[in-house]
Structure formats: C-alpha cells, structure tokens
Design a protein around this motif. Structure first.
Motif, PDB file in Angstrom:
ATOM      1  N   UNK A   1       0.809  -1.062  -0.039  1.00  0.00           N
ATOM      2  CA  UNK A   1      -0.077  -0.075   0.081  1.00  0.00           C
ATOM      3  C   UNK A   1       1.051   1.311  -0.106  1.00  0.00           C
ATOM      4  N   UNK A   2       0.565   2.222  -0.782  1.00  0.00           N
ATOM      5  CA  UNK A   2       1.312   3.600  -1.137  1.00  0.00           C
ATOM      6  C   UNK A   2       0.835   4.728  -0.236  1.00  0.00           C
ATOM      7  N   UNK A   3       1.573   5.126   0.718  1.00  0.00           N
ATOM      8  CA  UNK A   3       1.081   6.223   1.514  1.00  0.00           C
ATOM      9  C   UNK A   3       1.283   7.527   0.855  1.00  0.00           C
ATOM     10  N   UNK A   4       0.182   8.152   0.822  1.00  0.00           N
ATOM     11  CA  UNK A   4      -0.005   9.715   0.210  1.00  0.00           C
ATOM     12  C   UNK A   4       0.087  10.643   1.076  1.00  0.00           C
ATOM     13  N   UNK A   5       1.319  11.618   0.889  1.00  0.00           N
ATOM     14  CA  UNK A   5       1.047  12.635   1.837  1.00  0.00           C
ATOM     15  C   UNK A   5       0.682  14.030   0.882  1.00  0.00           C
ATOM     16  N   UNK A   6      -0.305  14.709   1.137  1.00  0.00           N
ATOM     17  CA  UNK A   6      -0.964  15.764   0.494  1.00  0.00           C
ATOM     18  C   UNK A   6      -0.405  17.074   0.830  1.00  0.00           C
ATOM     19  N   UNK A   7       0.066  17.882   0.142  1.00  0.00           N
ATOM     20  CA  UNK A   7       0.324  19.174   0.388  1.00  0.00           C
ATOM     21  C   UNK A   7      -0.787  20.048  -0.004  1.00  0.00           C
ATOM     22  N   UNK A   8      -1.328  20.831   0.920  1.00  0.00           N
ATOM     23  CA  UNK A   8      -2.596  21.730   0.397  1.00  0.00           C
ATOM     24  C   UNK A   8      -3.889  21.123   0.915  1.00  0.00           C
ATOM     25  N   UNK A   9      -4.622  22.098   1.006  1.00  0.00           N
ATOM     26  CA  UNK A   9      -6.260  21.704   1.567  1.00  0.00           C
ATOM     27  C   UNK A   9      -7.197  22.397   0.709  1.00  0.00           C
ATOM     28  N   UNK A  10      -7.137  23.027  -0.282  1.00  0.00           N
ATOM     29  CA  UNK A  10      -8.101  23.759  -1.125  1.00  0.00           C
ATOM     30  C   UNK A  10      -8.796  22.954  -1.874  1.00  0.00           C
ATOM     31  N   UNK A  11      -9.394  23.370  -3.059  1.00  0.00           N
ATOM     32  CA  UNK A  11     -10.327  23.086  -3.840  1.00  0.00           C
ATOM     33  C   UNK A  11      -9.481  21.717  -4.555  1.00  0.00           C
ATOM     34  N   UNK A  12      -8.301  21.979  -5.091  1.00  0.00           N
ATOM     35  CA  UNK A  12      -7.593  20.813  -5.887  1.00  0.00           C
ATOM     36  C   UNK A  12      -7.176  19.768  -4.965  1.00  0.00           C
ATOM     37  N   UNK A  13      -6.847  20.282  -3.627  1.00  0.00           N
ATOM     38  CA  UNK A  13      -6.443  19.319  -2.720  1.00  0.00           C
ATOM     39  C   UNK A  13      -7.636  18.419  -2.331  1.00  0.00           C
ATOM     40  N   UNK A  14      -8.836  18.736  -2.262  1.00  0.00           N
ATOM     41  CA  UNK A  14     -10.306  18.087  -2.216  1.00  0.00           C
ATOM     42  C   UNK A  14     -10.354  17.087  -3.225  1.00  0.00           C
ATOM     43  N   UNK A  15      -9.980  17.634  -4.579  1.00  0.00           N
ATOM     44  CA  UNK A  15     -10.360  16.746  -5.859  1.00  0.00           C
ATOM     45  C   UNK A  15      -9.463  15.678  -5.799  1.00  0.00           C
ATOM     46  N   UNK A  16      -8.019  15.811  -5.370  1.00  0.00           N
ATOM     47  CA  UNK A  16      -7.240  14.656  -5.339  1.00  0.00           C
ATOM     48  C   UNK A  16      -7.562  13.823  -4.448  1.00  0.00           C
ATOM     49  N   UNK A  17      -8.130  14.173  -3.257  1.00  0.00           N
ATOM     50  CA  UNK A  17      -8.457  13.339  -2.190  1.00  0.00           C
ATOM     51  C   UNK A  17      -9.513  12.382  -2.474  1.00  0.00           C
ATOM     52  N   UNK A  18     -10.529  13.098  -3.211  1.00  0.00           N
ATOM     53  CA  UNK A  18     -11.794  12.391  -3.939  1.00  0.00           C
ATOM     54  C   UNK A  18     -11.233  11.421  -4.742  1.00  0.00           C
ATOM     55  N   UNK A  19     -10.312  11.882  -5.698  1.00  0.00           N
ATOM     56  CA  UNK A  19      -9.826  10.762  -6.969  1.00  0.00           C
ATOM     57  C   UNK A  19      -9.056   9.639  -6.189  1.00  0.00           C
ATOM     58  N   UNK A  20      -8.329   9.798  -4.921  1.00  0.00           N
ATOM     59  CA  UNK A  20      -7.563   8.854  -4.385  1.00  0.00           C
ATOM     60  C   UNK A  20      -8.519   7.837  -3.878  1.00  0.00           C
ATOM     61  N   UNK A  21      -9.533   7.818  -3.504  1.00  0.00           N
ATOM     62  CA  UNK A  21     -10.555   6.804  -3.028  1.00  0.00           C
ATOM     63  C   UNK A  21     -10.733   6.007  -4.192  1.00  0.00           C
ATOM     64  N   UNK A  22     -10.487   6.103  -5.341  1.00  0.00           N
ATOM     65  CA  UNK A  22     -10.759   4.857  -6.343  1.00  0.00           C
ATOM     66  C   UNK A  22      -9.444   4.159  -6.683  1.00  0.00           C
ATOM     67  N   UNK A  23      -8.402   4.679  -5.861  1.00  0.00           N
ATOM     68  CA  UNK A  23      -6.991   4.005  -6.157  1.00  0.00           C
ATOM     69  C   UNK A  23      -7.014   2.731  -4.905  1.00  0.00           C
TER      70      UNK A  23
END
Length: 346
Positions: A1-23
């Motif tokens: 399992x790859x651990x993702x560290x996300x820098x940022x908490x705005x609109x694009x960060x939310x979009x990436x977090x949403x997208x990561x749910x499919x990975x």
C-alpha cells in the motif's frame, strides 16, 4: 500500500483526495496546509486517514508517506519539490508545474539530482473522453492529425491567489492553457516539438481584480508545420467549458468534457452542481462524479501504479517544463506581436 502525503487543503486538494478513493493500492495518510482552519476542515472531510502536519518538512519526513502530492498555489511548488526531494520521496506536482520555464527547469534539476520519482499532474490527458479520443487517433481512426482547436473557459478562479498575476506567474493562459497545450502535444505526438508560438491576451473584464490576462488565444506551430489553436478564458459564464476538435486526413473527433447527462431547469437550489457553476437555479448542468469526469481519479491511479512498479509515468516534470516553456513563449509573443521561438528541451 502506497502512503500518500498531500500538501494543500484547498479545492484541488479536495479533488485529489476524492480521486484517491478510487485507487486500490494507495491511501491518503497525511496532509499539510498553510491555513490551520482549512487543515481542520480537510481532516474532518476526509477522515482519520489524513494526519495533519504543521510543516511541509514534517509531512515529507513522515515514515508512512511514500509519495508526496503537491496541491499548493503556483508560488509554493518549487519549495515543496525541494523539500520532498531532500527527504527522498517521490513527488507529484499539480499543474502548472511552475510559474516560468526557468522555475520548472530548477524543479526538474532537483528531482534528477536527487534521483526521485516524479509525475506532472495534468488531469486533462487522463479525462475519459480525451483519453478515448487519443486511443482512436492512435488506432488511425481519423488518419493523420492535421489540426487541433481547444478551448477551456469559465467565469474566473475560485481562490484569491489565482488573481494575483505577479505571484501566480500569469493569468488565464497559465492557469488553463497549460491543459490544452499538453493535450495538443499528446494528439500531435510528443516526439514532434512545438517550435514557435503566436499569442494574444488581454484583460477584458476583470481589470479590477487582476493585472493578468482574462482571455488568451495562442497558435502553436509544431516542427512539421502543423498548428494547434488553444483558447483560455476567465470570462465565460455558465460553468466549465472544455472542448477539443481534432481534424485528420480521414475524419474528425470532438470532445466536450463540460457536457453532462444530467441537466434541467430548477427553481430551488440542490447543493453543489459543478466547478464554476455560477448559478444554483434556472437551467443547470451538474456533472456527476466530477473527479472522474475530469480525469483526477484516473491520473492518481496511473501515478500510484507506475510508482509502485518503479516505472516513469506518462506525464513527468519534463512534460511540465515543456508546457511552461511554451507558455513563456506565448507571453513573449503577447508583448512583441510576432511569432516567438520556444525554449530548448532539457
């Protein structure tokens, strides 16, 4: 399992977090935000898997973080890449890679010298309809590609930092043209470089908010003489407009990422509809599964799979540098009024 560290908490960060749910093989384990209030909201939204770090250094040193995803404003990309590379972590950076080609070149130098894995998060080339059109082009469905026209437009950015052209590095062309420049490279072939550009840009509506261009048109001339046209606008009402028209010797293809199977007339608000919707009532065109329709889930899956396999992704910092070099040439052309050459490959 790859651990993702996300820098940022705005609109694009939310979009990436949403997208990561499919990975399937990646998990969001840590988040950093420059705004404590937004960090708290992000953690509440995405649950206990996202630990909040107070600095970028702390996140990048987190032993559970394998891959750092940068979802910060443009001016923070270089520093974030430097910190991630120093920690020996793989890194994915949102678009545009940098504010200028010189800054992008420095980011590329950093990851090369640190020998860390790197990916350029250009979502458009991963969106399902553009990916399907590309598959058809590659299969020879329309013969040889002759020209491409692409337009990305909406009514303007959602966050204040976009409007500060001096800090962000540019206006609508940098913000949105980076998408269509890269799709042009994909359809024409990355082995055929863009050698010169001719561009126009102006601030037609938002002069009270920005010194950057809110409308731009650029012609991209490839080494074999073919030309792509890309248009960018921050003044188009009614939601996101993202359309490609690819003409070939044996046919043509059209993609419309902003189209949706759900539309209608409503007199009462129904909540979030789509990015840059502009209105909650009247004729509305909500986009179901927005992170998937725009390619964010697909790009995150691609990056996770390639990172796990130790393979370079289809979009790297090299691609991000080329896009920045093309846009730099466009800005020079806006000032000079003539065709301008694109900077060299690195």
């Amino acid at each position: 399992m790859i651990g993702i560290g996300l820098l940022g908490s705005g609109f694009i960060a939310d979009t990436y977090a949403d997208g990561l749910r499919d990975v399937r093989d990646a998990r969001l384990v840590a988040n950093f935000s420059r705004d404590p209030a937004r960090a708290a909201r992000f953690a509440e939204t995405w649950g206990p898997v996202a630990r909040t770090h107070g600095t970028m250094e702390d996140l990048c040193r987190d032993p559970e973080v394998d891959l750092v995803v940068i979802a910060l404003p443009n001016e923070a990309h270089l520093e974030a890449v430097r910190i991630a590379a120093a920690a020996g972590k793989g890194v994915v950076c949102t678009k545009p890679l940098a504010r200028t080609a010189a800054e992008a070149a420095e980011m590329l130098r950093i990851v090369r010298e640190a020998d860390v894995w790197h990916g350029y998060a250009e979502s458009s080339v991963f969106s399902p309809n553009i990916a399907k059109a590309y598959d058809m082009v590659r299969a020879g469905a329309i013969g040889e590609v002759l020209s491409m026209r692409a337009r990305e437009a909406h009514s303007g950015p959602h966050a204040p930092h976009f409007w500060d052209a001096g800090t962000a590095g540019g206006g609508a062309l940098l913000d949105m043209g980076c998408h269509t420049v890269e799709t042009a490279r994909m359809f024409f072939g990355k082995d055929v470089p863009i050698v010169e550009v001719f561009a126009w840009g102006a601030t037609l509506v938002h002069g009270d908010r920005t010194t950057g261009e809110d409308n731009a048109i650029a012609l991209l001339k490839f080494a074999d003489g073919r030309v792509a046209t890309v248009e960018s606008s921050w003044t188009e009402r009614g939601g996101m407009h993202l359309r490609h028209e690819i003409a070939g010797t044996e046919g043509r293809l059209i993609t419309d990422t902003g189209s949706t199977p759900v539309w209608g007339f409503v007199q009462n608000p129904a909540g979030y509809l789509v990015e840059k919707a502009d209105a909650e009532t009247g004729w509305v065109h909500p986009v179901p599964e927005e992170a998937r329709a725009y390619g964010f889930s697909q790009e995150m899956r691609h990056f996770a799979e390639r990172f796990a396999a130790g393979l370079a992704p289809s979009e790297t910092f090299e691609d991000g540098y080329v896009v920045n070099a093309v846009i730099d040439a466009c800005y020079r052309s806006m000032k000079s009024g003539v065709w301008e050459p694109v900077g060299p490959a690195l």
